[in-house]
Design a protein around this motif. Structure first.
Motif, PDB file in Angstrom:
ATOM      1  N   UNK A 225       0.767  -1.420  -0.120  1.00  0.00           N
ATOM      2  CA  UNK A 225      -0.046  -0.187   0.075  1.00  0.00           C
ATOM      3  C   UNK A 225       0.731   1.381  -0.137  1.00  0.00           C
ATOM      4  N   UNK A 226       2.155   1.277   0.486  1.00  0.00           N
ATOM      5  CA  UNK A 226       2.896   2.372   0.343  1.00  0.00           C
ATOM      6  C   UNK A 226       3.383   2.704  -0.911  1.00  0.00           C
ATOM      7  N   UNK A 227       3.381   1.803  -1.982  1.00  0.00           N
ATOM      8  CA  UNK A 227       3.499   2.222  -3.288  1.00  0.00           C
ATOM      9  C   UNK A 227       2.436   3.124  -3.992  1.00  0.00           C
ATOM     10  N   UNK A 228       0.994   2.712  -3.600  1.00  0.00           N
ATOM     11  CA  UNK A 228      -0.074   3.568  -4.255  1.00  0.00           C
ATOM     12  C   UNK A 228      -0.127   4.747  -3.237  1.00  0.00           C
ATOM     13  N   UNK A 229      -0.154   4.901  -1.971  1.00  0.00           N
ATOM     14  CA  UNK A 229      -0.288   5.750  -1.118  1.00  0.00           C
ATOM     15  C   UNK A 229       0.880   6.762  -1.785  1.00  0.00           C
ATOM     16  N   UNK A 230       1.947   6.417  -2.221  1.00  0.00           N
ATOM     17  CA  UNK A 230       3.273   7.525  -2.407  1.00  0.00           C
ATOM     18  C   UNK A 230       3.149   7.965  -3.763  1.00  0.00           C
ATOM     19  N   UNK A 231       2.601   7.072  -4.698  1.00  0.00           N
ATOM     20  CA  UNK A 231       2.562   7.411  -6.298  1.00  0.00           C
ATOM     21  C   UNK A 231       1.205   7.810  -6.960  1.00  0.00           C
TER      22      UNK A 231
END
Length: 234
Positions: A225-231
């Motif tokens: 989830x850090x990927x889609x929260x970040x990008x």
């Protein structure tokens, strides 16, 4: 493999937008292109469609190299685009919009017809004699999708599939995409609702400032989830 994009670079004049974008889609898959606004998603789609010329890399569709072809040549090979902003014909009726470019480009045994599109979007049948400029935004999006399906494409691309739509209409579009997946239509979707896309799609490509920063399966994206929260997140 139906679509293979290898290290494409695209610019608007002296301003480079894409810096080596790569992605691939297998036949029958639903794939996504994710990223915040202004990161190069639409430029990637326009490059695939021949609307923007690439100056590096290559694009192959059904084993044929298509970078360098014009947009009409790309469309005739069987790629249909539902563009951001819909771009339906305001001075044609719903039915005229649907039949204007009807074709069977993928030689389907059970092609998309008026009847099938009306079954998918009953509201279009109700409004079939209305002009394009008499439709709501949601109805225009349904019409844009129906028009693309009437070409019976090998690959359907939706740029900002549910942007600006009311929640109930947005749900109809998600149900439509789920149905297209069930019938084996290959689809590339651009949208911001990652939770829904994880449930719908097979693979995802995330871009940031014209570069791919992550790619993988729905299972992998759900676990990161850090990927889609970040990008992707605002």
């Amino acid at each position: 493999m139906i679509l293979r994009v290898d290290n494409i670079e695209t610019a608007y004049g002296a301003s480079q937008v894409l810096f080596g974008i790569s992605m691939q889609i297998e036949r029958g898959q639903v794939a996504t292109l994710l990223g915040r606004n202004g990161m190069g998603k639409t430029t990637t789609v326009r490059s695939i469609m021949g609307l923007n010329r690439t100056h590096g890399g290559s694009i192959q569709f059904n084993g044929q190299r298509i970078d360098g072809l014009s947009a009409d040549q790309v469309a005739r090979l069987g790629i249909a685009l539902v563009p951001e902003g819909r771009q339906i014909f305001p001075n044609l009726t719903v039915e005229e919009n649907l039949v204007a470019f009807a074709a069977n480009r993928c030689k389907a045994k059970q092609p998309w017809t008026l009847e099938r599109v009306y079954a998918l979007f009953p509201r279009l049948q109700e409004r079939r004699r209305n002009m394009g400029n008499q439709l709501s935004g949601g109805e225009q999006q349904m019409l844009a999708i129906g028009r693309a399906l009437m070409t019976n494409p090998h690959l359907l691309i939706l740029d900002e599939a549910t942007e600006g739509l009311a929640p109930l209409v947005r749900e109809e579009i998600w149900q439509c995409l789920a149905h297209l997946r069930e019938v084996g239509q290959t689809v590339l979707v651009i949208d911001k609702y990652v939770e829904r896309l994880i449930r719908l799609a097979d693979t995802h490509t995330v871009i940031e400032r014209g570069k791919v920063v992550w790619s993988g399966s729905s299972e992998a994206l759900r676990a990161a989830p850090d990927v889609w929260h970040s990008y992707v997140g605002v």
